[in-house]
Design a protein around this motif. Sequence first.
Motif, PDB file in Angstrom:
ATOM      1  N   LEU A  17       0.837  -1.206   0.000  1.00  0.00           N
ATOM      2  CA  LEU A  17       0.000   0.000   0.000  1.00  0.00           C
ATOM      3  C   LEU A  17       0.870   1.253   0.000  1.00  0.00           C
ATOM      4  O   LEU A  17       0.631   2.185  -0.779  1.00  0.00           O
ATOM      5  N   ILE A  18       1.889   1.270   0.849  1.00  0.00           N
ATOM      6  CA  ILE A  18       2.784   2.434   0.922  1.00  0.00           C
ATOM      7  C   ILE A  18       3.514   2.632  -0.402  1.00  0.00           C
ATOM      8  O   ILE A  18       3.570   3.749  -0.937  1.00  0.00           O
ATOM      9  N   CYS A  19       4.056   1.570  -0.960  1.00  0.00           N
ATOM     10  CA  CYS A  19       4.808   1.684  -2.222  1.00  0.00           C
ATOM     11  C   CYS A  19       3.902   2.089  -3.381  1.00  0.00           C
ATOM     12  O   CYS A  19       4.279   2.928  -4.207  1.00  0.00           O
ATOM     13  N   THR A  20       2.708   1.534  -3.434  1.00  0.00           N
ATOM     14  CA  THR A  20       1.787   1.862  -4.517  1.00  0.00           C
ATOM     15  C   THR A  20       1.325   3.307  -4.428  1.00  0.00           C
ATOM     16  O   THR A  20       1.288   4.022  -5.437  1.00  0.00           O
ATOM     17  N   CYS A  21       0.973   3.760  -3.232  1.00  0.00           N
ATOM     18  CA  CYS A  21       0.515   5.146  -3.076  1.00  0.00           C
ATOM     19  C   CYS A  21       1.627   6.144  -3.389  1.00  0.00           C
ATOM     20  O   CYS A  21       1.377   7.188  -3.990  1.00  0.00           O
ATOM     21  N   GLY A  38     -10.557  11.968   5.745  1.00  0.00           N
ATOM     22  CA  GLY A  38     -11.500  10.872   5.591  1.00  0.00           C
ATOM     23  C   GLY A  38     -10.806   9.557   5.294  1.00  0.00           C
ATOM     24  O   GLY A  38      -9.598   9.392   5.502  1.00  0.00           O
ATOM     25  N   PHE A  39     -11.583   8.611   4.806  1.00  0.00           N
ATOM     26  CA  PHE A  39     -11.028   7.282   4.524  1.00  0.00           C
ATOM     27  C   PHE A  39      -9.992   7.324   3.421  1.00  0.00           C
ATOM     28  O   PHE A  39      -8.968   6.647   3.494  1.00  0.00           O
ATOM     29  N   LEU A  40     -10.221   8.126   2.389  1.00  0.00           N
ATOM     30  CA  LEU A  40      -9.251   8.208   1.291  1.00  0.00           C
ATOM     31  C   LEU A  40      -7.977   8.943   1.700  1.00  0.00           C
ATOM     32  O   LEU A  40      -6.974   8.888   0.995  1.00  0.00           O
ATOM     33  N   GLY A  41      -8.013   9.612   2.849  1.00  0.00           N
ATOM     34  CA  GLY A  41      -6.817  10.240   3.383  1.00  0.00           C
ATOM     35  C   GLY A  41      -5.768   9.219   3.784  1.00  0.00           C
ATOM     36  O   GLY A  41      -4.589   9.544   3.920  1.00  0.00           O
ATOM     37  N   LEU A  42      -6.186   7.968   3.961  1.00  0.00           N
ATOM     38  CA  LEU A  42      -5.255   6.892   4.261  1.00  0.00           C
ATOM     39  C   LEU A  42      -4.242   6.722   3.133  1.00  0.00           C
ATOM     40  O   LEU A  42      -3.056   6.481   3.376  1.00  0.00           O
ATOM     41  N   PHE A  43      -4.687   6.907   1.889  1.00  0.00           N
ATOM     42  CA  PHE A  43      -3.778   6.796   0.752  1.00  0.00           C
ATOM     43  C   PHE A  43      -2.799   7.960   0.723  1.00  0.00           C
ATOM     44  O   PHE A  43      -1.632   7.788   0.391  1.00  0.00           O
ATOM     45  N   TRP A  44      -3.266   9.155   1.073  1.00  0.00           N
ATOM     46  CA  TRP A  44      -2.381  10.319   1.136  1.00  0.00           C
ATOM     47  C   TRP A  44      -1.329  10.131   2.223  1.00  0.00           C
ATOM     48  O   TRP A  44      -0.144  10.413   2.013  1.00  0.00           O
ATOM     49  N   MET A  45      -1.761   9.630   3.393  1.00  0.00           N
ATOM     50  CA  MET A  45      -0.809   9.388   4.482  1.00  0.00           C
ATOM     51  C   MET A  45       0.198   8.307   4.105  1.00  0.00           C
ATOM     52  O   MET A  45       1.385   8.418   4.437  1.00  0.00           O
ATOM     53  N   SER A  46      -0.258   7.292   3.399  1.00  0.00           N
ATOM     54  CA  SER A  46       0.659   6.241   2.955  1.00  0.00           C
ATOM     55  C   SER A  46       1.694   6.790   1.980  1.00  0.00           C
ATOM     56  O   SER A  46       2.869   6.415   2.030  1.00  0.00           O
ATOM     57  N   ALA A  47       1.264   7.676   1.101  1.00  0.00           N
ATOM     58  CA  ALA A  47       2.200   8.288   0.155  1.00  0.00           C
ATOM     59  C   ALA A  47       3.218   9.161   0.878  1.00  0.00           C
ATOM     60  O   ALA A  47       4.408   9.160   0.529  1.00  0.00           O
ATOM     61  N   ARG A  48       2.791   9.878   1.900  1.00  0.00           N
ATOM     62  CA  ARG A  48       3.716  10.712   2.670  1.00  0.00           C
ATOM     63  C   ARG A  48       4.739   9.866   3.419  1.00  0.00           C
ATOM     64  O   ARG A  48       5.910  10.206   3.496  1.00  0.00           O
ATOM     65  N   ILE A  49       4.278   8.752   3.976  1.00  0.00           N
ATOM     66  CA  ILE A  49       5.198   7.845   4.657  1.00  0.00           C
ATOM     67  C   ILE A  49       6.227   7.307   3.668  1.00  0.00           C
ATOM     68  O   ILE A  49       7.423   7.248   3.965  1.00  0.00           O
TER      69      ILE A  49
END
Length: 71
Positions: A17-21, A38-49
Amino acid sequence: MSALFNFQSLLLVILLLICTCTYVRAVAPRLIDRNKEGFLGLFWMSARIGERLSPYVAMACIAMAVTLLVQ
């Protein structure tokens, strides 16, 4: 067996998930950046990580690959 009940599979799903985002944000930043809450913010946080901790994420990916090859 579900990935939620197997710890190694859960770690693999989180790493993917982190690598894909991170990759999607590098290719199409507007796709990830427009959903920061929101829920889609999880993808933004994964991309930042993935961006900020990229050496550690890369080492974790290599370690996961080695453990999967050894098994």
